[in-house]
Scaffold this active site. Structure first.
Site, PDB file in Angstrom:
ATOM      1  N   HIS A 188     -37.329 -10.816  -2.514  1.00 54.13           N
ATOM      2  CA  HIS A 188     -38.255 -10.091  -1.646  1.00 54.13           C
ATOM      3  C   HIS A 188     -38.536 -10.829  -0.338  1.00 54.13           C
ATOM      4  O   HIS A 188     -38.886 -10.202   0.651  1.00 54.13           O
ATOM      5  CB  HIS A 188     -39.524  -9.723  -2.406  1.00 54.13           C
ATOM      6  CG  HIS A 188     -39.303  -8.519  -3.263  1.00 54.13           C
ATOM      7  ND1 HIS A 188     -39.485  -7.246  -2.789  1.00 54.13           N
ATOM      8  CD2 HIS A 188     -38.812  -8.393  -4.503  1.00 54.13           C
ATOM      9  CE1 HIS A 188     -39.147  -6.389  -3.723  1.00 54.13           C
ATOM     10  NE2 HIS A 188     -38.743  -7.061  -4.788  1.00 54.13           N
ATOM     11  N   ARG A 295     -43.458   0.165  -0.329  1.00 55.61           N
ATOM     12  CA  ARG A 295     -43.672  -0.638  -1.536  1.00 55.61           C
ATOM     13  C   ARG A 295     -45.173  -0.909  -1.678  1.00 55.61           C
ATOM     14  O   ARG A 295     -45.680  -1.931  -1.205  1.00 55.61           O
ATOM     15  CB  ARG A 295     -42.902  -1.961  -1.432  1.00 55.61           C
ATOM     16  CG  ARG A 295     -41.390  -1.819  -1.519  1.00 55.61           C
ATOM     17  CD  ARG A 295     -40.718  -3.186  -1.494  1.00 55.61           C
ATOM     18  NE  ARG A 295     -39.359  -3.141  -1.981  1.00 55.61           N
ATOM     19  CZ  ARG A 295     -38.274  -2.973  -1.226  1.00 55.61           C
ATOM     20  NH1 ARG A 295     -38.398  -2.826   0.081  1.00 55.61           N
ATOM     21  NH2 ARG A 295     -37.081  -2.956  -1.768  1.00 55.61           N
ATOM     22  N   ARG A 331     -44.158   4.563  -3.103  1.00 61.09           N
ATOM     23  CA  ARG A 331     -43.809   4.218  -4.475  1.00 61.09           C
ATOM     24  C   ARG A 331     -45.033   3.614  -5.144  1.00 61.09           C
ATOM     25  O   ARG A 331     -45.680   2.735  -4.570  1.00 61.09           O
ATOM     26  CB  ARG A 331     -42.670   3.196  -4.492  1.00 61.09           C
ATOM     27  CG  ARG A 331     -42.412   2.692  -5.904  1.00 61.09           C
ATOM     28  CD  ARG A 331     -41.262   1.767  -5.985  1.00 61.09           C
ATOM     29  NE  ARG A 331     -41.593   0.451  -5.453  1.00 61.09           N
ATOM     30  CZ  ARG A 331     -40.694  -0.504  -5.295  1.00 61.09           C
ATOM     31  NH1 ARG A 331     -39.428  -0.269  -5.585  1.00 61.09           N
ATOM     32  NH2 ARG A 331     -41.036  -1.674  -4.821  1.00 61.09           N
ATOM     33  N   GLU A 430     -33.065   3.413 -10.976  1.00 60.31           N
ATOM     34  CA  GLU A 430     -32.721   1.988 -10.871  1.00 60.31           C
ATOM     35  C   GLU A 430     -32.421   1.360 -12.220  1.00 60.31           C
ATOM     36  O   GLU A 430     -32.326   0.144 -12.331  1.00 60.31           O
ATOM     37  CB  GLU A 430     -33.798   1.213 -10.096  1.00 60.31           C
ATOM     38  CG  GLU A 430     -35.216   1.422 -10.565  1.00 60.31           C
ATOM     39  CD  GLU A 430     -36.248   0.714  -9.684  1.00 60.31           C
ATOM     40  OE1 GLU A 430     -35.890  -0.095  -8.814  1.00 60.31           O
ATOM     41  OE2 GLU A 430     -37.437   0.964  -9.909  1.00 60.31           O
ATOM     42  N   ASN A 453     -30.985  -2.318  -5.737  1.00 63.71           N
ATOM     43  CA  ASN A 453     -31.208  -3.744  -6.036  1.00 63.71           C
ATOM     44  C   ASN A 453     -31.330  -3.936  -7.540  1.00 63.71           C
ATOM     45  O   ASN A 453     -30.682  -4.795  -8.137  1.00 63.71           O
ATOM     46  CB  ASN A 453     -32.484  -4.254  -5.363  1.00 63.71           C
ATOM     47  CG  ASN A 453     -32.539  -3.917  -3.892  1.00 63.71           C
ATOM     48  OD1 ASN A 453     -31.496  -3.717  -3.275  1.00 63.71           O
ATOM     49  ND2 ASN A 453     -33.724  -3.828  -3.333  1.00 63.71           N
ATOM     50  N   ASP A 454     -32.189  -3.115  -8.144  1.00 65.29           N
ATOM     51  CA  ASP A 454     -32.355  -3.222  -9.595  1.00 65.29           C
ATOM     52  C   ASP A 454     -31.208  -2.551 -10.335  1.00 65.29           C
ATOM     53  O   ASP A 454     -30.785  -3.036 -11.384  1.00 65.29           O
ATOM     54  CB  ASP A 454     -33.698  -2.618 -10.029  1.00 65.29           C
ATOM     55  CG  ASP A 454     -34.828  -3.610  -9.832  1.00 65.29           C
ATOM     56  OD1 ASP A 454     -34.624  -4.800 -10.146  1.00 65.29           O
ATOM     57  OD2 ASP A 454     -35.905  -3.221  -9.344  1.00 65.29           O
ATOM     58  N   ARG A 464     -31.130 -10.637 -10.306  1.00 66.17           N
ATOM     59  CA  ARG A 464     -31.045 -10.588  -8.835  1.00 66.17           C
ATOM     60  C   ARG A 464     -31.751 -11.760  -8.173  1.00 66.17           C
ATOM     61  O   ARG A 464     -31.561 -12.035  -6.989  1.00 66.17           O
ATOM     62  CB  ARG A 464     -31.606  -9.257  -8.311  1.00 66.17           C
ATOM     63  CG  ARG A 464     -33.100  -9.113  -8.483  1.00 66.17           C
ATOM     64  CD  ARG A 464     -33.584  -7.701  -8.196  1.00 66.17           C
ATOM     65  NE  ARG A 464     -34.215  -7.569  -6.894  1.00 66.17           N
ATOM     66  CZ  ARG A 464     -35.004  -6.549  -6.534  1.00 66.17           C
ATOM     67  NH1 ARG A 464     -35.213  -5.551  -7.370  1.00 66.17           N
ATOM     68  NH2 ARG A 464     -35.550  -6.497  -5.356  1.00 66.17           N
ATOM     69  N   CYS A 501     -32.685   3.846  -1.579  1.00 60.56           N
ATOM     70  CA  CYS A 501     -33.659   3.007  -0.873  1.00 60.56           C
ATOM     71  C   CYS A 501     -33.444   1.519  -1.149  1.00 60.56           C
ATOM     72  O   CYS A 501     -34.174   0.682  -0.635  1.00 60.56           O
ATOM     73  CB  CYS A 501     -35.083   3.417  -1.200  1.00 60.56           C
ATOM     74  SG  CYS A 501     -35.490   3.171  -2.930  1.00 60.56           S
TER      75      CYS A 501
HETATM   76  C1  PEP Z   1     -34.526  -1.498  -5.729  1.00 58.73           C
HETATM   77  O1  PEP Z   1     -34.637  -1.974  -6.855  1.00 58.73           O
HETATM   78  O2  PEP Z   1     -33.447  -1.240  -5.167  1.00 58.73           O
HETATM   79  C2  PEP Z   1     -35.747  -1.190  -4.946  1.00 58.73           C
HETATM   80  C3  PEP Z   1     -35.688  -0.506  -3.817  1.00 58.73           C
HETATM   81  O3  PEP Z   1     -36.931  -1.693  -5.395  1.00 58.73           O
HETATM   82  P1  PEP Z   1     -37.361  -3.247  -5.289  1.00 58.73           P
HETATM   83  O4  PEP Z   1     -36.332  -3.953  -4.455  1.00 58.73           O
HETATM   84  O5  PEP Z   1     -38.708  -3.276  -4.669  1.00 58.73           O
HETATM   85  O6  PEP Z   1     -37.346  -3.649  -6.716  1.00 58.73           O
HETATM   86 MG    MG Z   2     -36.567  -1.976  -7.872  1.00 57.80          MG
END
Ligand code: PEP
Ligand code: MG
Length: 540
Positions: A188, A295, A331, A430, A453-454, A464, A501
């Site tokens: 993050h 977020r 979200r 995700e 990402n997830d 990750r 996203c």
């Molecule tokens: C993701 O997981 O791609 C996402 C957009 O959420 P975050 O990165 O906040 O977990």
């Molecule tokens: Mg996520």
């Protein structure tokens, strides 16, 4: 001159001094004092200084974030004057003939435990407050400064690694770039750097030494290098590189106001990801069509206690109004895993990414979830707000959420509070489970947004957050792309729209693939909107 190489998270070149992020990791020792009167006086002086600091903070916060948000500092002042708290400290000093540090720290632990054990969520939140005010007194007693960065001019922030709750507290106007020893390109901190449009390097290792604090440096996010104590030649070369980069970005500004159309006329929505209401300026500057991911957990991370319905409502309303009718997808709370919030008192887990996080917390603590939902529905009367839910794995979860939404709406109707009945409801895709049941899920909601990402983390079984695995974290893996295609087909088969996203949405080498898959929207860091628009317009 020292040159270090790391993994670049975001491009750009910045020149400034290095400031090492300070943390006060102290161990409070207990020692005997014979003059307890003098020790009580030492404590009382420190407490008075802490109250004065909090008063100054309150006055600064009123100017920066308004009276309502500044209240926390006023409440902290009051807590520091609380009779029970003071009595406990003085009692320990005099009764046990011990030092003030020990008495303050013991009292803080006792009071925090007492608050945490209470039923009421509000009172539980006081545990973090009592720790916070005690920290303040301990800092003064030990002569240590505040945590964070202490600077009057913008600096390159260096650290071993930064957790989200640390990055949110930084005064962003003072940050030119980030340089960290560890941390992954998918963390993050990396996402924050992209949002802020500033260079960031991670994984510099322990070559990045604390003694470089205060040294002049050049951070080059284009080449993944940091030059410490640069010579004149390098300075001159890098100033030129910086000017060229800025000129390129200025050129991109010519794309403002243009459509996101391929040469053959296929269109795609380009939205922005934000973590804070103050990012809306960047969204508008970069001409995003809307906000595809707000977020909301950053609101919780920024606070010392649960943000109230009023605080949340004010933020969501402000974002909706500033976006002036453009879509704002918020979200719901996605904490747990790397996003830890003290006042939630989450247990330490063996596998936090597979643990008690996101919607799992909301569905088991509906009293917290409902406060956010009420704020969201109320704000929906002031713009085009949509809401989406993270970490979904089953139709059952969505049905449970919808049941709670109905309860919240009924309460608002009863209280005659206006909200938008047709607010769009979506879910994040995700988890592989969500992909596999996406056809059924699509029947329940208005849209999907793929969190790559997830989704990559769970599809490839790769943490990750673990920098050692960056080389294996392949978001282009055919399995990940097949997952996205499957979710897109399911959404479209049910007449719903689908966006992406996660960070992959900004990967220009995949834009054409996403268009072919029929993805309807890409939501990316504000700074990536115009490069993406350029890419879309080049595609046949
Ligand atoms: C993701 O997981 O791609 C996402 C957009 O959420 P975050 O990165 O906040 O977990
Ligand atoms: Mg996520």
């Amino acid at each position: 001159m020292i040159i270090l190489t790391g993994k670049s998270v975001f491009g750009g070149v910045e020149i400034g001094r290095i400031a090492f992020y300070k943390r006060n990791e102290r161990q409070v020792k207990r020692w005997h004092v014979s003059d307890t009167k003098a020790e009580v006086k030492r404590f009382e002086d420190a407490k008075t200084a802490a109250v004065n600091q909090l008063r100054e903070l309150y006055e600064k916060a009123v100017k920066d974030v308004g009276e309502e948000n500044a209240m926390i500092f006023e409440m902290h002042q009051m807590m520091l004057e609380d009779a029970d708290y003071l009595e406990s400290i003085i009692h320990i000093i005099t009764g046990q003939q011990v030092n003030a540090e020990y008495a303050v720290s013991t009292t803080a632990d006792n009071f925090a435990q007492m608050f945490s054990a209470m039923e009421d969520a509000y009172m539980q939140g006081r545990a973090a407050d009592v720790k916070d005010i005690s920290e303040c007194v301990l800092n003064i007693l030990s002569g240590k400064g505040q945590t964070g960065i202490d600077t009057e001019e913008p600096v390159i922030v260096a650290a071993d690694d930064l957790v989200p709750s640390e990055t949110v507290q930084l005064d962003k106007r003072m940050v030119l770039g980030f340089a960290t020893m560890y941390g992954s390109a998918n963390s993050h901190t990396a996402i924050l750097a992209r949002t802020m449009n500033i260079p960031a390097l991670v994984g510099l290792g322990n070559f990045l030494r604390p003694e470089y604090d205060g040294h002049l440096a050049i951070i080059d996010g284009l080449d993944g290098k940091i030059y410490i104590d640069p010579d004149d030649d390098t300075l001159e070369k890098m100033r030129k590189k910086q000017a060229d980069d800025r000129a390129k970005r200025t050129l991109l500004l010519e794309l403002k106001g243009k459509e996101n159309l391929t040469r053959s006329g296929q269109s795609i929505q380009l939205y922005a990801n934000i973590g804070n209401s103050s990012d809306v300026g960047l969204v508008l500057q970069n001409d995003a069509g809307g906000i595809g991911l707000f977020r909301s957990e950053f609101l919780y991370l920024e606070n010392d206690t649960f943000p109230t319905e009023e605080q949340q409502f004010a933020v969501y309303k402000r974002v909706a109004e500033n976006m002036a009718g453009k879509k704002v997808i918020i979200r719901t709370l996605d904490i747990g895993a790397d996003k830890q919030v003290d006042y939630f008192h989450l247990d330490k887990e063996e596998n936090p990414a597979l643990g008690y996080r996101a919607i799992r917390i909301c569905l088991t603590r509906p009293e917290i979830f409902k406060i956010q939902l009420r704020a969201l529905f109320r704000a929906s009367a002031f713009g085009q707000i949509a809401v989406m839910f993270p970490m979904i794995t089953s139709v059952g979860e969505v049905k449970q959420i919808k049941q709670i939404l109905e309860e919240v709406k009924a309460e608002l109707r009863e209280a005659k509070v206006p909200y938008r009945e047709d607010m769009e409801i979506g879910i994040m895709i995700e988890t592989p489970a969500a992909v596999m049941v996406s056809r059924e899920l699509a029947k329940e909601v208005d849209f999907f947004s793929v969190g790559t990402n997830d989704l990559t983390q769970y599809t490839l079984a790769i943490d990750r957050q673990n920098p050692k695995l960056d080389a294996f974290y392949d978001a282009h893996h055919p399995a990940v792309l097949a997952m996205i295609q499957m979710a897109a087909d399911s959404a479209h088969a049910e007449g719903k729209w689908i966006g992406i996203c996660g960070e992959l949405g900004a990967d220009l080498s995949l834009t054409e693939t996403f268009l072919k898959m029929g993805i309807d929207e890409l939501s990316v860091s504000p700074s990536m909107i115009l490069p993406l628009r350029k890419r879309v317009r080049e595609i046949e």
